[in-house]
Motif scaffolding. Structure first.
Motif, PDB file in Angstrom:
ATOM      1  N   VAL A  98      15.752 -37.576  51.942  1.00 37.75           N
ATOM      2  CA  VAL A  98      14.888 -36.655  52.690  1.00 37.75           C
ATOM      3  C   VAL A  98      15.574 -35.288  52.746  1.00 37.75           C
ATOM      4  CG1 VAL A  98      13.810 -38.504  54.029  1.00 37.75           C
ATOM      5  CG2 VAL A  98      15.831 -37.357  54.940  1.00 37.75           C
ATOM      6  N   PRO A  99      14.840 -34.224  53.082  1.00 35.14           N
ATOM      7  CA  PRO A  99      15.445 -32.888  53.155  1.00 35.14           C
ATOM      8  C   PRO A  99      16.644 -32.852  54.114  1.00 35.14           C
ATOM      9  CG  PRO A  99      13.055 -32.732  53.268  1.00 35.14           C
ATOM     10  CD  PRO A  99      13.395 -34.198  53.355  1.00 35.14           C
ATOM     11  N   PRO A 100      17.582 -31.942  53.893  1.00 28.65           N
ATOM     12  CA  PRO A 100      18.822 -31.904  54.682  1.00 28.65           C
ATOM     13  C   PRO A 100      18.634 -31.822  56.195  1.00 28.65           C
ATOM     14  CG  PRO A 100      19.006 -30.444  52.789  1.00 28.65           C
ATOM     15  CD  PRO A 100      17.583 -30.941  52.819  1.00 28.65           C
ATOM     16  N   HIS A 101      17.581 -31.190  56.662  1.00 31.55           N
ATOM     17  CA  HIS A 101      17.407 -31.030  58.110  1.00 31.55           C
ATOM     18  C   HIS A 101      16.475 -32.073  58.721  1.00 31.55           C
ATOM     19  CE1 HIS A 101      19.794 -27.445  57.992  1.00 31.55           C
ATOM     20  NE2 HIS A 101      19.029 -26.960  57.026  1.00 31.55           N
ATOM     21  N   HIS A 102      16.032 -33.060  57.945  1.00 29.35           N
ATOM     22  CA  HIS A 102      15.169 -34.121  58.473  1.00 29.35           C
ATOM     23  C   HIS A 102      15.996 -35.036  59.364  1.00 29.35           C
ATOM     24  CE1 HIS A 102      12.441 -37.533  58.643  1.00 29.35           C
ATOM     25  NE2 HIS A 102      11.495 -36.762  58.096  1.00 29.35           N
ATOM     26  N   LYS A 103      15.470 -35.386  60.539  1.00 28.35           N
ATOM     27  CA  LYS A 103      16.256 -36.173  61.497  1.00 28.35           C
ATOM     28  C   LYS A 103      16.635 -37.551  60.951  1.00 28.35           C
ATOM     29  CE  LYS A 103      12.407 -38.142  64.155  1.00 28.35           C
ATOM     30  NZ  LYS A 103      11.832 -38.276  65.492  1.00 28.35           N
ATOM     31  N   CYS A 104      15.873 -38.098  60.025  1.00 21.81           N
ATOM     32  CA  CYS A 104      16.175 -39.430  59.494  1.00 21.81           C
ATOM     33  C   CYS A 104      17.276 -39.415  58.437  1.00 21.81           C
ATOM     34  CB  CYS A 104      14.916 -40.079  58.930  1.00 21.81           C
ATOM     35  SG  CYS A 104      13.718 -40.489  60.214  1.00 21.81           S
ATOM     36  N   ARG A 105      17.757 -38.225  58.112  1.00 21.66           N
ATOM     37  CA  ARG A 105      18.908 -38.142  57.199  1.00 21.66           C
ATOM     38  C   ARG A 105      20.188 -38.588  57.920  1.00 21.66           C
ATOM     39  NH1 ARG A 105      19.343 -35.436  52.102  1.00 21.66           N
ATOM     40  NH2 ARG A 105      21.532 -35.198  51.558  1.00 21.66           N
ATOM     41  N   ASN A 106      20.173 -38.485  59.250  1.00 18.07           N
ATOM     42  CA  ASN A 106      21.307 -38.930  60.063  1.00 18.07           C
ATOM     43  C   ASN A 106      21.230 -40.432  60.305  1.00 18.07           C
ATOM     44  OD1 ASN A 106      22.286 -36.273  60.431  1.00 18.07           O
ATOM     45  ND2 ASN A 106      20.756 -35.961  62.037  1.00 18.07           N
TER      46      ASN A 106
END
Length: 118
Positions: A18-26
């Motif tokens: 997912v894009p770098p600032h998407h919360k699900c990347r964490n």
């Protein structure tokens, strides 16, 4: 007739694509709710489609493999979206018992996926 059995498990994951600032990347976790459905005729003399104990014996080891894990570390789940996880679970169950119709995997109470093996 269609019968079902439900299971729950808790796992953590992150979505690397997912894009770098998407919360699900964490890294984050979910309590997943899995329901497996089997279709067949009611047999005699038992009077059932399939013994629920057989379903539990086939599915619980798969659920146990996922419970309290980081899904990204499970082979084949490097991108563990709900959709990819549903396919992985389907492949793990399919062939263990006759009549697997579909699975429903809820990631949250309001979001999930239904997969019918296609």
């Amino acid at each position: 007739m269609i019968i079902y059995k439900s299971f729950t498990f808790d796992s953590a994951h992150f979505l690397p694509n997912v894009p770098p600032h998407h919360k699900c990347r964490n890294m984050h976790g979910h309590t997943y709710h899995l329901t497996v459905y089997f279709e067949g005729e009611v047999t005699s003399p038992e009077g059932w489609v399939l013994d629920f104990a057989l379903i539990k014996n086939a599915v619980k080891p798969i659920v146990d493999q996922l419970d309290h894990t980081i899904l990204n570390e499970v082979p084949g789940l490097e991108n563990p979206t709900a959709e990819n996880l549903a396919v992985w679970i389907w492949k793990s169950i399919n062939g263990k018992l006759d009549g697997l119709k579909k699975i429903e995997l809820k990631e949250t109470p309001t979001s999930g996926v239904i997969y019918e093996g296609k």
